[in-house]
Design an enzyme around this catalytic site. Structure first.
Site, PDB file in Angstrom:
ATOM      1  N   GLU A 174       0.854  -1.291   0.114  1.00  0.00           N
ATOM      2  CA  GLU A 174       0.130   0.124   0.059  1.00  0.00           C
ATOM      3  C   GLU A 174       0.933   1.169   0.032  1.00  0.00           C
ATOM      4  O   GLU A 174       0.281   2.368   0.109  1.00  0.00           O
ATOM      5  CB  GLU A 174      -1.007  -0.068   1.283  1.00  0.00           C
ATOM      6  N   HIS A 250      -5.110   2.175   6.650  1.00  0.00           N
ATOM      7  CA  HIS A 250      -3.781   2.353   6.554  1.00  0.00           C
ATOM      8  C   HIS A 250      -3.238   2.767   7.873  1.00  0.00           C
ATOM      9  O   HIS A 250      -3.787   3.533   8.718  1.00  0.00           O
ATOM     10  CB  HIS A 250      -3.536   3.377   5.433  1.00  0.00           C
ATOM     11  N   CYS A 369      -3.151  11.935   2.880  1.00  0.00           N
ATOM     12  CA  CYS A 369      -3.507  10.837   1.981  1.00  0.00           C
ATOM     13  C   CYS A 369      -2.948  11.615   0.577  1.00  0.00           C
ATOM     14  O   CYS A 369      -2.517  10.777  -0.352  1.00  0.00           O
ATOM     15  CB  CYS A 369      -4.904  10.234   1.900  1.00  0.00           C
TER      16      CYS A 369
END
Length: 445
Positions: A174, A250, A369
């Protein structure tokens, strides 16, 4: 010019929409099928970029993906003209069409893992695009992401670009959303901190039960090998499976770090005490942790506010800035905690800066993000494609570009509109000229 940590934010793409594609991301699911405003989303992101540039930080821009992704739809058996492909997908597989229209590449924390030259064996900055195998709509990004990164950081003397890890769940990667670098000075060797959700080859290890653990221990190990990192300067930590099941998809939803400071929730890691001890040892004792207790901010409140999906930045004068979304101010316990933290003398955080990022937040992505961190020394910074670095002319140019090409309303039923594809390609074709990226998109190749 000394080494710095540059932030490269993703431009929000013309197809920004709320399709609820990301299982485990609570905000994404809750706002499914709402109409979005791509123009406003892109402008909110640009305002943040420009504000950080104005504070004296190095701020770059990363281009979005080509969407709708007709190339992938053709690989899945849809045929005919582009308009016919979109129409067939809308009729027979609307969820696949939605996935191929996702603008999720805006969240460049997932774009790649980056290791600075101070940490690597060959003294180059290493980039590995994330394979993002857990979500189909993100797994189709890696090739174009690699081309965009290679066009932005093009000098082979300074930059090394790798291919993504194998696209299998055992190596689910990720990117930087699960990677942090700690250091005493950006230009010196640091400690690379890799956080994972589960062990892929050992089913006896703890793992979440409700939501997927997207990132594996084995993927982190592979990145360490590819980037030629020294094992004594690497720390691994497993996410707490219980918080993954509460929507912490996350690590950057529950922790953020910068230099020698970790800001995290007390439930962030499976072995929180052990993780802190490892980091203290690796940093030779010069390390601080701001650990937010559950009694002050619950995990649910942290997820709702994206308190930890913030940017922890060092300003040119040495002060530490925490960039937070408006939602952190709107949730009373979170705001009370932040105010108490600022009131403490030498708390480790000196200032807050709040941004309205509602368009991104509604799809499950906060300030952290939207950016990929890249540590650069003076020579490397000079080697970056200068057209991708934020300044006043570029800010004006990109706002005009958004006004010209972006819609102010987009609903899921609009995704099959052939005009949307034409608008998107026209916008991206112009953008590659503005940023001087060359032919990075499938329709240009």
């Amino acid at each position: 010019m000394t080494a710095c940590e540059a932030n490269f934010d993703g431009l929000v793409g013309p197809t920004h929409n709320y399709s609820g594609l990301s299982f485990g991301n609570i905000a994404s699911g809750q706002n499914q099928a709402q109409a979005s405003n791509p123009r406003l989303a892109a402008k909110q992101g640009l305002v943040k970029m420009k504000a950080l540039h104005d504070l004296g930080l190095v701020q770059g821009v990363l281009a979005p993906q080509e969407r709708p992704d007709v190339h992938t739809l053709r690989r899945l058996g849809f045929s005919g003209s582009d308009a016919q492909v979109l129409r067939q997908a809308a009729q027979h597989a609307p969820r696949i069409l939605a996935a191929c229209c996702s603008a999720s590449s805006m969240w460049t924390a997932n774009a790649a893992t980056v290791s600075p030259s101070a940490d690597t064996e060959d003294s180059r900055v290493h980039f590995t695009p994330a394979n993002l195998t857990n979500k189909f709509h993100r797994s189709i990004e890696q090739e174009t992401t690699g081309r965009i990164l290679a066009a932005t950081f093009a000098n082979e003397r300074h930059f090394r670009h790798h291919s993504a890890l194998p696209g299998a769940e055992h190596f689910g990667d990720e990117g930087a959303a699960n990677h942090t670098r700690f250091c005493h000075d950006y230009g010196q060797r640091g400690i690379e901190f890799f956080v994972f959700g589960r062990h892929a080859f050992d089913g006896q290890q703890p793992a979440p039960r409700k939501f997927p653990a997207r990132h594996t221990f084995e993927a982190s190990q592979a990145i360490v090998r590819k980037h030629r990192l020294s094992t004594p300067h690497v720390v691994y930590a497993q996410q707490n499976p219980e918080v993954i099941d509460q929507g912490v998809f996350h690590n950057d939803v529950i922790a953020v770090g910068n230099r020698n400071l970790l800001f995290c929730h007390e439930q962030a890691f499976l072995d929180q005490t052990g993780v802190k001890q490892q980091l203290h040892r690796a940093m030779q004792g010069d390390f601080r942790v701001i650990e937010v207790p559950t009694q002050a901010v619950t995990v649910q409140q942290a997820v709702q506010s994206y308190l930890f999906n913030s940017q922890l930045l060092t300003l040119p004068d040495g002060r530490t800035l925490l960039v937070i979304p408006q939602e952190s101010r709107n949730i009373a316990p979170v705001w009370q905690y932040l105010q108490a933290l600022l009131a403490q003398r030498d708390s480790g955080i000196d200032e807050l800066k709040i941004f309205d990022l509602k368009q991104s937040m509604s799809n499950g992505g906060g300030p952290a993000c939207l950016r990929l961190r890249v540590v650069l020394n003076a020579a490397e910074r000079s080697a970056v494609n200068p057209n991708t670095l934020m300044n006043e002319p570029l800010f004006t140019m990109l706002n005009t570009w958004v006004d010209t090409h972006y819609r102010d309303r987009l609903a899921e039923e609009d995704l099959a509109d052939p005009l949307l594809l034409e608008e998107s390609r026209s916008a991206l074709d112009e953008l590659t000229r503005i940023l001087q990226l060359g032919s990075v998109y499938p329709f240009q190749r």
